[in-house]
Design a protein around this motif. Sequence first.
Motif, PDB file in Angstrom:
ATOM      1  N   ALA A  19      71.062  30.827  14.158  1.00 12.35           N
ATOM      2  CA  ALA A  19      71.783  30.196  13.049  1.00 12.35           C
ATOM      3  C   ALA A  19      71.879  28.689  13.261  1.00 12.35           C
ATOM      4  O   ALA A  19      71.767  27.908  12.304  1.00 12.35           O
ATOM      5  CB  ALA A  19      73.179  30.808  12.913  1.00 12.35           C
ATOM      6  N   LEU A  20      72.055  28.268  14.505  1.00 11.12           N
ATOM      7  CA  LEU A  20      72.137  26.843  14.819  1.00 11.12           C
ATOM      8  C   LEU A  20      70.809  26.149  14.543  1.00 11.12           C
ATOM      9  O   LEU A  20      70.776  25.070  13.937  1.00 11.12           O
ATOM     10  CB  LEU A  20      72.556  26.645  16.276  1.00 11.12           C
ATOM     11  CG  LEU A  20      72.736  25.207  16.736  1.00 11.12           C
ATOM     12  CD1 LEU A  20      73.826  24.512  15.937  1.00 11.12           C
ATOM     13  CD2 LEU A  20      73.062  25.171  18.219  1.00 11.12           C
ATOM     14  N   ILE A  52      77.247  23.279  11.350  1.00 14.21           N
ATOM     15  CA  ILE A  52      76.720  23.161  12.717  1.00 14.21           C
ATOM     16  C   ILE A  52      77.872  23.117  13.722  1.00 14.21           C
ATOM     17  O   ILE A  52      77.814  23.761  14.767  1.00 14.21           O
ATOM     18  CB  ILE A  52      75.809  21.921  12.833  1.00 14.21           C
ATOM     19  CG1 ILE A  52      74.524  22.169  12.043  1.00 14.21           C
ATOM     20  CG2 ILE A  52      75.499  21.594  14.284  1.00 14.21           C
ATOM     21  CD1 ILE A  52      73.650  20.945  11.868  1.00 14.21           C
ATOM     22  N   ALA A  53      78.925  22.392  13.395  1.00 18.89           N
ATOM     23  CA  ALA A  53      80.085  22.319  14.289  1.00 18.89           C
ATOM     24  C   ALA A  53      80.733  23.684  14.456  1.00 18.89           C
ATOM     25  O   ALA A  53      81.138  24.053  15.565  1.00 18.89           O
ATOM     26  CB  ALA A  53      81.094  21.316  13.748  1.00 18.89           C
ATOM     27  N   THR A  57      81.006  25.646  17.975  1.00 21.73           N
ATOM     28  CA  THR A  57      82.319  26.071  18.458  1.00 21.73           C
ATOM     29  C   THR A  57      82.291  27.550  18.819  1.00 21.73           C
ATOM     30  O   THR A  57      82.835  27.961  19.851  1.00 21.73           O
ATOM     31  CB  THR A  57      83.392  25.792  17.392  1.00 21.73           C
ATOM     32  OG1 THR A  57      83.411  24.392  17.128  1.00 21.73           O
ATOM     33  CG2 THR A  57      84.758  26.251  17.858  1.00 21.73           C
ATOM     34  N   ALA A  58      81.658  28.366  17.974  1.00 18.74           N
ATOM     35  CA  ALA A  58      81.561  29.800  18.254  1.00 18.74           C
ATOM     36  C   ALA A  58      80.739  30.059  19.513  1.00 18.74           C
ATOM     37  O   ALA A  58      81.079  30.926  20.324  1.00 18.74           O
ATOM     38  CB  ALA A  58      80.958  30.527  17.059  1.00 18.74           C
ATOM     39  N   ILE A  59      79.662  29.292  19.700  1.00 15.53           N
ATOM     40  CA  ILE A  59      78.838  29.444  20.902  1.00 15.53           C
ATOM     41  C   ILE A  59      79.651  29.103  22.144  1.00 15.53           C
ATOM     42  O   ILE A  59      79.638  29.840  23.136  1.00 15.53           O
ATOM     43  CB  ILE A  59      77.569  28.564  20.811  1.00 15.53           C
ATOM     44  CG1 ILE A  59      76.604  29.135  19.781  1.00 15.53           C
ATOM     45  CG2 ILE A  59      76.888  28.455  22.167  1.00 15.53           C
ATOM     46  CD1 ILE A  59      75.410  28.244  19.485  1.00 15.53           C
ATOM     47  N   ASN A  60      80.371  27.982  22.097  1.00 16.45           N
ATOM     48  CA  ASN A  60      81.178  27.578  23.248  1.00 16.45           C
ATOM     49  C   ASN A  60      82.278  28.591  23.545  1.00 16.45           C
ATOM     50  O   ASN A  60      82.549  28.891  24.710  1.00 16.45           O
ATOM     51  CB  ASN A  60      81.772  26.189  23.021  1.00 16.45           C
ATOM     52  CG  ASN A  60      80.726  25.105  23.100  1.00 16.45           C
ATOM     53  OD1 ASN A  60      79.731  25.253  23.787  1.00 16.45           O
ATOM     54  ND2 ASN A  60      80.956  24.022  22.384  1.00 16.45           N
ATOM     55  N   ALA A  61      82.909  29.132  22.515  1.00 13.95           N
ATOM     56  CA  ALA A  61      83.948  30.136  22.719  1.00 13.95           C
ATOM     57  C   ALA A  61      83.365  31.389  23.353  1.00 13.95           C
ATOM     58  O   ALA A  61      83.987  31.996  24.243  1.00 13.95           O
ATOM     59  CB  ALA A  61      84.622  30.472  21.388  1.00 13.95           C
ATOM     60  N   LEU A  62      82.178  31.787  22.915  1.00 13.41           N
ATOM     61  CA  LEU A  62      81.528  32.970  23.473  1.00 13.41           C
ATOM     62  C   LEU A  62      81.181  32.748  24.942  1.00 13.41           C
ATOM     63  O   LEU A  62      81.392  33.632  25.779  1.00 13.41           O
ATOM     64  CB  LEU A  62      80.269  33.285  22.665  1.00 13.41           C
ATOM     65  CG  LEU A  62      79.562  34.596  22.954  1.00 13.41           C
ATOM     66  CD1 LEU A  62      80.480  35.772  22.678  1.00 13.41           C
ATOM     67  CD2 LEU A  62      78.308  34.699  22.107  1.00 13.41           C
ATOM     68  N   ILE A  63      80.690  31.578  25.275  1.00 17.23           N
ATOM     69  CA  ILE A  63      80.340  31.256  26.663  1.00 17.23           C
ATOM     70  C   ILE A  63      81.591  31.245  27.540  1.00 17.23           C
ATOM     71  O   ILE A  63      81.588  31.773  28.648  1.00 17.23           O
ATOM     72  CB  ILE A  63      79.583  29.918  26.738  1.00 17.23           C
ATOM     73  CG1 ILE A  63      78.206  30.069  26.101  1.00 17.23           C
ATOM     74  CG2 ILE A  63      79.465  29.425  28.168  1.00 17.23           C
ATOM     75  CD1 ILE A  63      77.452  28.783  25.919  1.00 17.23           C
TER      76      ILE A  63
END
Length: 70
Positions: A19-20, A52-53, A57-63
């Motif tokens: 998606a990114l 994109i933000a 944010t979702a990627i960072n939260a998942l990590i």
Amino acid sequence: MAKNKTNYTTMSLEQLSEALVEAKSQLDQAKISRRANDLANPARLRALRKEIARIMTAINALIINESEEE
């Protein structure tokens, strides 16, 4: 006009990455259109940057959640 909101919290890391890439590609195309004075809706640039933000944010939260589980 209904907005198509995607719930990124339920997506996997792979889906978020795809998606990114797609959102960044759309942003690049919109920037090119703007430079050519062909962009129909200039607010689309802001919407894409926000999208994109949200994805990042979702990627960072998942990590972060994955690292806390370890």
